[in-house]
Design a protein around this motif. Structure first.
Motif, PDB file in Angstrom:
ATOM      1  N   HIS A 226     -22.218 -37.513 -14.566  1.00  0.00           N
ATOM      2  CA  HIS A 226     -23.166 -38.337 -15.324  1.00  0.00           C
ATOM      3  C   HIS A 226     -23.249 -39.785 -14.861  1.00  0.00           C
ATOM      4  O   HIS A 226     -24.067 -40.546 -15.363  1.00  0.00           O
ATOM      5  CB  HIS A 226     -22.802 -38.281 -16.818  1.00  0.00           C
ATOM      6  CG  HIS A 226     -22.789 -36.880 -17.329  1.00  0.00           C
ATOM      7  ND1 HIS A 226     -23.946 -36.138 -17.468  1.00  0.00           N
ATOM      8  CD2 HIS A 226     -21.773 -36.057 -17.697  1.00  0.00           C
ATOM      9  CE1 HIS A 226     -23.627 -34.925 -17.899  1.00  0.00           C
ATOM     10  NE2 HIS A 226     -22.316 -34.859 -18.043  1.00  0.00           N
ATOM     11  N   ALA A 353     -31.606 -40.598 -11.585  1.00  0.00           N
ATOM     12  CA  ALA A 353     -30.505 -39.785 -11.047  1.00  0.00           C
ATOM     13  C   ALA A 353     -30.122 -40.220  -9.642  1.00  0.00           C
ATOM     14  O   ALA A 353     -29.083 -39.799  -9.139  1.00  0.00           O
ATOM     15  CB  ALA A 353     -30.908 -38.319 -11.052  1.00  0.00           C
ATOM     16  N   THR A 354     -30.951 -41.035  -9.003  1.00  0.00           N
ATOM     17  CA  THR A 354     -30.623 -41.412  -7.623  1.00  0.00           C
ATOM     18  C   THR A 354     -30.210 -42.881  -7.548  1.00  0.00           C
ATOM     19  O   THR A 354     -30.588 -43.691  -8.393  1.00  0.00           O
ATOM     20  CB  THR A 354     -31.842 -41.230  -6.690  1.00  0.00           C
ATOM     21  OG1 THR A 354     -32.875 -42.114  -7.136  1.00  0.00           O
ATOM     22  CG2 THR A 354     -32.345 -39.798  -6.693  1.00  0.00           C
TER      23      THR A 354
END
Ligand code: GDP
Ligand code: IMO
Ligand code: MG
Length: 427
Positions: A226, A353-354
């Motif tokens: 996460h 997410a990147t």
């Protein structure tokens, strides 16, 4: 209890304080990459592998299966605790399923950290490569370490595999395999009396009505799944890790406490939307003494990031937040708080997410007035200056999590626990 940011939130201090109300303190992930500082009077202790609960007489401390253990680091930590007059024998239990960090792991880490442009800025303790071997099903566990004959076979196989890699990448001198084998066998003999099935120990303790506190290391934004991947550590630092890392089911865990600084810091590489490269960041570093407890590296400093905290609150389901280092903000006349992000000109509520997506985030700030009054050492909420209370209430409103406790200094006693809070009820 776990870190809500990128680590070093003050978990050691908080565990030391809360462990008074618990019988057992269990670490569930990470290794000696962690540095948890506890001040008792003018004595500073930095715990790396041993749960901070060890500092309270009569409490049990457990190193769970999710932790990776460098036997030498563990034994030297035990020695320094004993030297400081803290009895460890009979109170510290080590999981037979925890993985062992071997000399080759540190070597492999040097290899991966040397990749041009790909360094994570790790603590160089062999943590990542040890977890790689665990996931690759070729690791060596504590149960193996304490069986001299089977350890010998496993160790020699492991050494052979790693030597191929070392030679292929022309990495340093060959490791003295037989010398380190003997050394590790000696470590195994010393650790053996502390080893047991800690899942059984913890579940039996819970069944008998004993209270267990789970001590997280690192922070949620360093969680392997996460966090800001790949700039993360290699374990589950979030609340979910407490179950997999100890063998205690989620149904047996009754609350989740997040620890966050009143601002934010990060050590090592990776995106950091609210980092302040200017005099504000420098002032936080100086007043907050923001230098790594393990590596001594200067910590990168920045402003409280409410969307990041909303994200970590979602991942962990925080019941309550403990806000530390409020006193560090005492002399700031204005305190920026990040209230949201913009991504390519548009507001966004999602955590990208990147790394590229994270790096492209533009924080939106609200400047809150500072209180310019000392709060250091205060122990009652009502004694806080009105603007400090307004600051905390703003953080609670923006993150959606109650602030159950506030830390106003490094010592146990320098803490405000808010009566009637969910935190207070959980204790
Ligand atoms: P951990 O890894 O989360 O346990 O945190 P560290 O020990 O690495 O870093 C936190 C640092 O802040 C330590 O030096 C603590 O002694 C210190 N600290 C903790 N709480 C407070 C606080 O409320 N005020 C101040 N001034 N220092 C604090
Ligand atoms: P505590 O428990 C802050 C960071 C390292 C690096 C990344 C990966 O004291 O909060 P690793 O050696 O784990 O493979 O490094 O994670 N890191 C921490 N940063 N506090 C920690 O622990 C950390 N443990 C690892 O700086 O960026
Ligand atoms: Mg630390």
């Amino acid at each position: 209890m776990l870190g809500a940011q990128w680590g070093d939130e003050g978990k050691g201090k908080v565990v030391d304080l809360l462990s008074e109300r618990f019988d057992v303190v269990a670490r569930y992930q990470g290794g000696h990459n962690a540095g948890h500082t506890v001040w008792i009077g003018d004595r500073r202790m930095v715990l790396k592998l041993v749960p901070s609960g060890i500092l309270r007489a009569g409490k049990l401390a457990v190193i769970g299966n999710g932790v990776v253990i460098d036997p030498q680091a563990l034994l030297s930590e035990i020695d320094s605790l004993e030297l400081a007059g803290i009895a460890v024998q009979g109170r510290l239990f080590v999981s037979n399923r925890a993985h062992v960090i071997l000399p080759f792991h540190r070597l492999m880490e040097r290899l991966s950290e040397a990749r041009p442009g790909r360094a994570i800025g790790t603590t160089s303790r062999g943590i990542g490569p040890c977890y790689e071997d665990k996931a690759g099903r070729c690791g060596i566990r504590i149960a193996d370490l304490i069986e001299p004959e089977s350890f010998r076979t496993l160790y020699l196989e492991h050494a052979q595999d790693k030597e191929v890699l070392r030679a292929a990448f022309q990495l340093g001198e060959p490791i003295d395999v037989l010398g380190t084998l003997q050394q590790y066998q000696e470590f195994g003999a010393r650790i053996a009396p502390m080893v047991c099935d800690t899942a059984v120990l913890l579940n039996e303790a819970i069944q008998k009505g004993r209270r267990v506190l789970f001590e997280g290391a690192q922070g949620t934004m360093l969680d392997l799944d996460h966090g800001t991947y790949p700039f993360v550590t290699s374990s589950s630092a979030g609340a979910g890790g407490a179950s997999t890392g100890t063998g205690v089911a989620p149904t047996r865990i009754h609350g989740v406490l997040g620890v966050s600084k009143a601002y934010i810091t990060r050590v090592g590489g990776g995106p950091f939307p609210t980092e302040d490269h200017g005099p504000g960041g420098e002032k936080l570093r100086t007043i907050g003494n923001e230098f790594g407890a393990v590596t001594g590296r200067p910590r990168r400093c920045g402003w409280f990031d409410a969307p990041l905290l909303r994200y970590t609150a979602m991942i962990n389901g925080f019941d309550s937040l403990i806000v530390t280092k409020l006193d560090v903000l005492d002399t700031f006349s204005e305190i920026p708080v990040c209230t949201g992000y913009r991504l390519r000109g548009k507001e966004t509520a999602e955590m990208p997410a990147t790394v590229e997506g994270m790096a492209a985030l533009e924080p939106v700030y609200e400047n809150l007035p500072g209180w310019c009054t000392p709060t250091a050492g205060l122990t009652h909420y009502d004694d806080l200056p009105a603007r400090a209370k307004a600051y905390l209430e703003y953080l609670a409103e923006r993150t959606g999590v109650e602030i159950g406790a506030i830390s106003t200094g490094p010592e146990r006693s320098e803490t405000i626990i808010r009566p009637g809070s969910r935190l207070d009820k959980l204790l």
